[in-house]
Design a protein around this motif. Structure first.
Motif: not given
Length: 292
Positions: A15-44
Motif C-alpha cells: 500500500g505504500y506509494r511515495a507520491r501519496h506521502t505529504l499531500p499538497l492539501r495537507v501541507e497547504a492546510v498546515r501553512q494556512l493555519r500558521r499565524r504568520r500566514t494570517l498576519l501577512m495576509g492581514g498586512v497586505l
C-alpha cells in the motif's frame, strides 16, 4: 539521522506509494493555519486602506502640485479603482511583496528542522524529493496568493473610494475599463515571476539552516543587495544580468501597446536564477545528514 533514513521508503511495504506521502492539501492546510500566514495576509489586505486614508488626509496626489510637468503613476492613483490598484502594486513591488515570498519559501524546511520534526517526516517515510516538492509548491502558491490578494483588495476598495473607470496612463491616454483587469493580471504575473529569485534564495537557504529567520532574512538581505548593485550605474550593462534591474519592467504593460522586451528579458533572468537555486536546494538536501 543520516541519509539512510530514506531507505525505509524503498522497502515497498504493501500500500505504500511515495507520491501519496505529504499531500499538497495537507501541507497547504498546515501553512494556512500558521499565524504568520494570517498576519501577512492581514498586512497586505490593510495596505490599500492605509493609502486611501493617507490620500484622504493629505489630499489627492494631483491636488498637491509639485512644480513638475512629469506625471507619474502615483499622480493618477485616485483617478479610478484600476489606477489605485496599479499604484498599490507600484509602492509594494520593490520590498513589501518580497517579504511574503521570502517568508513562505524560507520557512519551509528550516521551520521543520527548528521544531525537530524534519527527521520524523523523513522517517514516515516521506522521500526527500517529495518533501521538498510539496513544500515548494505550497510556498509558491501562497506567494502567488499574496500577490493576487493585494490588487484584488485594492480594486474593491478603490471602486468604493474612487469609482470604477478607465485606467489613466501616466504617458497619456487611457485604457478602457474592460482592459484594466487583464493588464493588471499581466502585471501580477510578471511581479510573481520576478520574485522567483527571492523564492529560490529563501528555499535554498531553508535547506541549509535550522533557523527560519536566518533563511528569510538572508533572502531579503540578498535581494536588497541586488537592488543596491542595480543602483550602481558604474556597472553599466552588467546590471542587465541582475533580476532587480527588471523588477519594474511591468510598467510596459500599462501602455496603449504592450512592450514585451523588458518583461521577457526580466522573466528569463529571474527564471534562470531561480531554477539554478532550486536545483542547488534539491541536490544539497538529498545528500544532507538530517539530525533535527
Amino acid at each position: 539521522m543520516s541519509a539512510a533514513v530514506d531507505l525505509a521508503g524503498s522497502a515497498e511495504a504493501p500500500g505504500y506509494r511515495a507520491r501519496h506521502t505529504l499531500p499538497l492539501r495537507v501541507e497547504a492546510v498546515r501553512q494556512l493555519r500558521r499565524r504568520r500566514t494570517l498576519l501577512m495576509g492581514g498586512v497586505l489586505a490593510a495596505l490599500p486602506f492605509v493609502l486611501i486614508i493617507a490620500f484622504a488626509i493629505g489630499g489627492t496626489p494631483d491636488s498637491r502640485g509639485g512644480g513638475s510637468d512629469r506625471i507619474t503613476l502615483m499622480d493618477t492613483a485616485t483617478a479610478s479603482a484600476a489606477n489605485f490598484a496599479a499604484t498599490c502594486l507600484f509602492v509594494s513591488a520593490g520590498f513589501l511583496l518580497v517579504v511574503p515570498v521570502a517568508l513562505f519559501c524560507g520557512d519551509t524546511v528550516a521551520s521543520e528542522a527548528s521544531w525537530s520534526s524534519l527527521r520524523y517526516l523523513l522517517a514516515a517515510p516521506v522521500p526527500r524529493a517529495r518533501l521538498l516538492w510539496s513544500k515548494l509548491v505550497v510556498a509558491l502558491g501562497f506567494s502567488l496568493a499574496a500577490m493576487v490578494l493585494l490588487p484584488l483588495v485594492a480594486l474593491a476598495a478603490g471602486a468604493v473610494a474612487y469609482g470604477w473607470g478607465p485606467l489613466e496612463l501616466p504617458t497619456g491616454g487611457a485604457l478602457a475599463a474592460s482592459e484594466t483587469v487583464p493588464r493588471l493580471a499581466l502585471v501580477v504575473a510578471f511581479v510573481f515571476v520576478s520574485q522567483l529569485v527571492t523564492a529560490g534564495l529563501a528555499f535554498w537557504l531553508s535547506t541549509k539552516t535550522d533557523a527560519p529567520l536566518g533563511a528569510v532574512g538572508g533572502a531579503v538581505g540578498l535581494t536588497i543587495v541586488g537592488n543596491v548593485l542595480d543602483a550602481v550605474t558604474a556597472l553599466g550593462s552588467w546590471r542587465e544580468f541582475l533580476p532587480a534591474h527588471w523588477q519594474f519592467a511591468w510598467a510596459d504593460a500599462l501602455q496603449p501597446g504592450i512592450e514585451w522586451g523588458g518583461m521577457v528579458k526580466g522573466a528569463a533572468i529571474s527564471v534562470t536564477y531561480a531554477l539554478i537555486l532550486f536545483a542547488f536546494a534539491f541536490r544539497g538536501f538529498s545528500r544532507k545528514d538530517i539530525v533535527s
